[in-house]
Design a protein around this motif. Structure first.
Motif, PDB file in Angstrom:
ATOM      1  N   LYS A  43       0.796  -1.277   0.006  1.00 43.85           N
ATOM      2  CA  LYS A  43      -0.012   0.029  -0.045  1.00 43.85           C
ATOM      3  C   LYS A  43       1.012   1.095  -0.001  1.00 43.85           C
ATOM      4  CE  LYS A  43      -3.825   2.230   2.711  1.00 43.85           C
ATOM      5  NZ  LYS A  43      -4.690   2.388   3.742  1.00 43.85           N
ATOM      6  N   ASN A  44       1.809   1.313   0.817  1.00 47.50           N
ATOM      7  CA  ASN A  44       2.937   2.329   0.838  1.00 47.50           C
ATOM      8  C   ASN A  44       3.979   2.564  -0.330  1.00 47.50           C
ATOM      9  OD1 ASN A  44       1.400   3.156   3.027  1.00 47.50           O
ATOM     10  ND2 ASN A  44       2.985   2.003   4.491  1.00 47.50           N
ATOM     11  N   GLY A  45       3.793   1.586  -1.451  1.00 50.33           N
ATOM     12  CA  GLY A  45       4.668   1.307  -2.406  1.00 50.33           C
ATOM     13  C   GLY A  45       6.123   0.975  -2.037  1.00 50.33           C
ATOM     14  N   PHE A  46       6.169   0.173  -1.117  1.00 51.20           N
ATOM     15  CA  PHE A  46       7.248  -0.523  -0.614  1.00 51.20           C
ATOM     16  C   PHE A  46       7.745  -1.667  -1.646  1.00 51.20           C
ATOM     17  CE2 PHE A  46      10.132  -2.493   2.870  1.00 51.20           C
ATOM     18  CZ  PHE A  46      11.060  -1.172   2.909  1.00 51.20           C
ATOM     19  N   THR A  47       8.647  -1.429  -2.418  1.00 49.88           N
ATOM     20  CA  THR A  47       9.162  -2.385  -3.503  1.00 49.88           C
ATOM     21  C   THR A  47      10.024  -3.562  -3.004  1.00 49.88           C
ATOM     22  OG1 THR A  47      10.744  -1.079  -4.389  1.00 49.88           O
ATOM     23  CG2 THR A  47       8.653  -0.529  -5.257  1.00 49.88           C
ATOM     24  N   GLY A  48      10.443  -4.256  -4.091  1.00 54.22           N
ATOM     25  CA  GLY A  48      11.413  -5.550  -3.836  1.00 54.22           C
ATOM     26  C   GLY A  48      12.649  -4.731  -3.378  1.00 54.22           C
ATOM     27  N   ALA A 106      17.075  -3.416   0.203  1.00 53.28           N
ATOM     28  CA  ALA A 106      17.986  -2.459   0.776  1.00 53.28           C
ATOM     29  C   ALA A 106      18.083  -2.595   2.335  1.00 53.28           C
ATOM     30  CB  ALA A 106      17.529  -0.873   0.544  1.00 53.28           C
ATOM     31  N   THR A 107      17.129  -3.283   2.701  1.00 50.79           N
ATOM     32  CA  THR A 107      17.300  -3.586   4.209  1.00 50.79           C
ATOM     33  C   THR A 107      18.500  -4.740   4.387  1.00 50.79           C
ATOM     34  OG1 THR A 107      15.592  -5.233   4.151  1.00 50.79           O
ATOM     35  CG2 THR A 107      14.850  -3.162   4.466  1.00 50.79           C
ATOM     36  N   LYS A 108      19.031  -5.308   3.601  1.00 48.69           N
ATOM     37  CA  LYS A 108      19.863  -6.437   3.778  1.00 48.69           C
ATOM     38  C   LYS A 108      19.538  -7.432   4.689  1.00 48.69           C
ATOM     39  CE  LYS A 108      23.683  -3.247   2.498  1.00 48.69           C
ATOM     40  NZ  LYS A 108      24.970  -2.421   2.720  1.00 48.69           N
ATOM     41  N   ILE A 109      18.399  -7.645   4.722  1.00 54.02           N
ATOM     42  CA  ILE A 109      17.726  -8.691   5.468  1.00 54.02           C
ATOM     43  C   ILE A 109      18.067 -10.228   5.304  1.00 54.02           C
ATOM     44  CG2 ILE A 109      15.381  -8.929   4.803  1.00 54.02           C
ATOM     45  CD1 ILE A 109      14.446  -9.193   7.551  1.00 54.02           C
ATOM     46  N   ALA A 110      18.387 -10.226   3.572  1.00 47.70           N
ATOM     47  CA  ALA A 110      18.687 -11.316   2.991  1.00 47.70           C
ATOM     48  C   ALA A 110      19.186 -11.121   1.733  1.00 47.70           C
ATOM     49  CB  ALA A 110      17.362 -12.258   3.127  1.00 47.70           C
ATOM     50  N   PRO A 111      19.935 -12.304   1.339  1.00 43.28           N
ATOM     51  CA  PRO A 111      20.352 -11.839  -0.216  1.00 43.28           C
ATOM     52  C   PRO A 111      19.385 -11.676  -1.358  1.00 43.28           C
ATOM     53  CG  PRO A 111      21.277 -14.017   0.535  1.00 43.28           C
ATOM     54  CD  PRO A 111      20.207 -13.472   1.702  1.00 43.28           C
ATOM     55  N   LYS A 112      19.793 -10.815  -2.342  1.00 47.59           N
ATOM     56  CA  LYS A 112      18.891 -10.211  -3.212  1.00 47.59           C
ATOM     57  C   LYS A 112      18.006 -11.303  -3.918  1.00 47.59           C
ATOM     58  CE  LYS A 112      18.680  -7.437  -7.473  1.00 47.59           C
ATOM     59  NZ  LYS A 112      19.511  -6.821  -8.369  1.00 47.59           N
ATOM     60  N   SER A 113      18.677 -12.647  -4.278  1.00 46.42           N
ATOM     61  CA  SER A 113      18.064 -13.466  -5.009  1.00 46.42           C
ATOM     62  C   SER A 113      17.008 -14.409  -4.186  1.00 46.42           C
ATOM     63  CB  SER A 113      18.909 -14.828  -5.499  1.00 46.42           C
ATOM     64  OG  SER A 113      19.589 -14.880  -4.324  1.00 46.42           O
ATOM     65  N   THR A 114      17.144 -14.254  -2.783  1.00 46.94           N
ATOM     66  CA  THR A 114      16.410 -14.804  -1.883  1.00 46.94           C
ATOM     67  C   THR A 114      15.123 -14.021  -1.825  1.00 46.94           C
ATOM     68  OG1 THR A 114      17.993 -15.934  -0.551  1.00 46.94           O
ATOM     69  CG2 THR A 114      15.770 -15.728   0.564  1.00 46.94           C
ATOM     70  N   ILE A 115      15.169 -12.811  -1.760  1.00 42.77           N
ATOM     71  CA  ILE A 115      14.160 -11.868  -1.484  1.00 42.77           C
ATOM     72  C   ILE A 115      13.169 -11.884  -2.735  1.00 42.77           C
ATOM     73  CG2 ILE A 115      13.263  -9.469  -1.533  1.00 42.77           C
ATOM     74  CD1 ILE A 115      16.053  -9.000   0.338  1.00 42.77           C
ATOM     75  N   ARG A 167      13.078 -14.225  -4.857  1.00 40.51           N
ATOM     76  CA  ARG A 167      12.161 -15.565  -4.978  1.00 40.51           C
ATOM     77  C   ARG A 167      11.113 -15.756  -4.003  1.00 40.51           C
ATOM     78  NH1 ARG A 167      16.290 -18.555  -3.447  1.00 40.51           N
ATOM     79  NH2 ARG A 167      15.648 -19.289  -1.484  1.00 40.51           N
ATOM     80  N   PHE A 168      11.152 -15.144  -3.065  1.00 48.46           N
ATOM     81  CA  PHE A 168      10.124 -15.101  -1.999  1.00 48.46           C
ATOM     82  C   PHE A 168       8.758 -14.288  -2.534  1.00 48.46           C
ATOM     83  CE2 PHE A 168      12.053 -16.197   2.419  1.00 48.46           C
ATOM     84  CZ  PHE A 168      12.741 -17.475   1.726  1.00 48.46           C
ATOM     85  N   ILE A 169       9.363 -13.093  -3.080  1.00 52.04           N
ATOM     86  CA  ILE A 169       8.175 -12.309  -3.814  1.00 52.04           C
ATOM     87  C   ILE A 169       7.494 -13.045  -4.852  1.00 52.04           C
ATOM     88  CG2 ILE A 169       7.808 -10.187  -4.927  1.00 52.04           C
ATOM     89  CD1 ILE A 169       9.963  -8.886  -3.248  1.00 52.04           C
ATOM     90  N   LYS A 170       8.081 -13.762  -5.655  1.00 52.54           N
ATOM     91  CA  LYS A 170       7.618 -14.412  -6.867  1.00 52.54           C
ATOM     92  C   LYS A 170       6.585 -15.584  -6.232  1.00 52.54           C
ATOM     93  CE  LYS A 170       8.770 -16.934 -10.738  1.00 52.54           C
ATOM     94  NZ  LYS A 170       9.750 -17.866 -11.721  1.00 52.54           N
ATOM     95  N   ASN A 171       6.981 -15.881  -5.161  1.00 55.30           N
ATOM     96  CA  ASN A 171       6.344 -17.353  -4.734  1.00 55.30           C
ATOM     97  C   ASN A 171       4.978 -16.863  -4.169  1.00 55.30           C
ATOM     98  OD1 ASN A 171       8.228 -19.214  -5.562  1.00 55.30           O
ATOM     99  ND2 ASN A 171       9.312 -19.498  -3.591  1.00 55.30           N
ATOM    100  N   PHE A 172       5.304 -15.793  -3.394  1.00 54.97           N
ATOM    101  CA  PHE A 172       3.941 -15.129  -2.799  1.00 54.97           C
ATOM    102  C   PHE A 172       2.941 -14.532  -3.762  1.00 54.97           C
ATOM    103  CE2 PHE A 172       1.783 -11.793  -0.517  1.00 54.97           C
ATOM    104  CZ  PHE A 172       1.202 -12.251   0.293  1.00 54.97           C
ATOM    105  N   LYS A 173       3.333 -13.939  -4.849  1.00 53.62           N
ATOM    106  CA  LYS A 173       2.481 -13.333  -5.728  1.00 53.62           C
ATOM    107  C   LYS A 173       1.862 -14.547  -6.519  1.00 53.62           C
ATOM    108  CE  LYS A 173       4.820  -9.210  -6.815  1.00 53.62           C
ATOM    109  NZ  LYS A 173       5.398  -8.120  -7.836  1.00 53.62           N
ATOM    110  N   GLU A 174       2.484 -15.753  -6.818  1.00 50.53           N
ATOM    111  CA  GLU A 174       2.088 -16.876  -7.590  1.00 50.53           C
ATOM    112  C   GLU A 174       1.033 -17.713  -6.995  1.00 50.53           C
ATOM    113  OE1 GLU A 174       5.269 -18.802  -9.320  1.00 50.53           O
ATOM    114  OE2 GLU A 174       5.589 -17.158 -10.988  1.00 50.53           O
TER     115      GLU A 174
END
Length: 342
Positions: free
Chosen positions: A20-25, A30-39, A41-48
């Motif tokens: 809602k606030n336009g917070f993108t991948g 940028a939060t560096k909470i996990a590797p870029k590829s992992t983030i 992949r998680f976003i893709k799985n959640f959308k699908e």
């Protein structure tokens, strides 16, 4: 560590406020909470699929259907001694091309595992009938009732551990090391003994002299010199019951008459081929293991060790074996005369 990464990431990816606030991948990366590829992949799985969890792969297709698996089970149960290779060949004739390893896996799924066959005496129809008659006759007996019985039997003991099994723990390459082998000889000296016991402990044990036949004369002399003193020592004037099996020298008319003259009550008639009903068989196994551990090297030493280990058997052990009788009787009845686990 995995929970520290996944839980915050799961919250950010699935939270409505994030989108809602336009917070993108990129913002999440940028939060560096996990590797870029992992983030991503998680976003893709959640959308699908609405979940960040990886979908479980279907895996390799099974070579057999449930129906074919049931066929394999029927084939195996027709001959329970068949090897997995033999079963694979027979299964192949039914249209299923599978390895012996696949056969083992299928049978394991049905709880059919390969084990060493137990060695038990062959039971004839008469043996089974006699076992059922005996067990029904004494099915109401309690452990206290069995505590009044003296069990007896003969047993052979051999030199060099041949009378029992022996397990060793060894390293690779030590199979034939002197400390890991069990010595054998072509014609080991064998010593035959007669013994008896009850819930009150072990009784007399006598060794059969060499070149002496197990006949009715020897047996009557053994009962006279070994059984009677044991009954007097353990039971005094209290009435007890004597058990012996159906060996020829036990069933001789002179023995039956002698036992009657001595007012010895007999348990039975004892069913043939029924060592699983006689707790003294378990006592022999225990005694043989203890004797083998002493590693006697000649007949004299073997006799000495047998007598020493016999008197060392505790009353608690003897009583425990006697108290197993109601369970033995119940199990044979449940299995309709077949062997029990003892």
């Amino acid at each position: 560590m995995l929970e520290i990464i996944v839980l915050p990431l799961l919250t950010m990816v699935t939270c409505k406020e994030t989108h809602k606030n336009g917070f993108t991948g990129k913002d999440i990366v940028a939060t560096k909470i996990a590797p870029k590829s992992t983030i991503y992949r998680f976003i893709k799985n959640f959308k699908e699929r609405g979940s960040i969890l990886v979908k479980k792969a279907s895996g390799r297709l099974r070579k057999s259907s449930k129906r074919q698996d049931r066929l394999l089970k029927r084939i195996q149960l027709r001959d329970q001694s068949a090897t997995s290779a033999e079963l694979a060949q027979e299964w192949q004739q039914a249209g299923v091309s599978a390895s012996a390893r696949t056969v083992r896996r299928r049978l394991l799924e049905d709880g059919l595992v390969s084990r060493r066959a137990a060695k038990k005496p062959l039971l004839s129809k008469k043996n089974i009938r006699d076992r059922l008659i005996f067990c029904r006759k004494y099915s109401e007996w309690t452990a206290e009732d069995w505590g009044k019985v003296i069990f007896s039997d003969e047993a052979p003991f051999r030199l060099f551990g041949a009378s029992g099994k022996r397990l060793v723990r060894r390293r690779k390459g030590e199979r034939y090391h002197q400390s890991c082998v069990m010595p054998t000889v072509k014609h080991p000296d064998t010593i035959h003994v007669w013994g008896c016991f009850s819930s009150k402990g072990v009784g007399s044990l006598t060794i059969l002299p060499k070149n002496t036949a197990m006949n009715k004369e020897w047996y009557q002399n053994t009962l006279q010199q070994q059984l009677l003193p044991t009954t007097q020592q353990q039971f005094g004037e209290e009435q007890c019951i004597f058990q012996h099996d159906g060996a020829l020298c036990h069933k001789a008319k002179v023995i039956t008459k002698w036992l009657g003259d001595q007012n010895v009550e007999i348990l039975g008639p004892w069913p043939g081929n029924s060592p699983d009903l006689n707790p003294i068989e378990n006592l022999w196994s225990i005694l043989k293991r203890r004797v083998d551990k002493q590693k006697p090297t000649n007949s004299d030493k073997l006799q000495e060790v047998i007598m020493k280990e016999w008197v060392a058997i505790s009353q608690d052990l003897a009583q425990k074996l006697i108290e197993s009788m109601p369970s033995r009787i119940a199990e044979v009845l449940k299995k309709k005369g077949q062997h029990c686990k003892y």
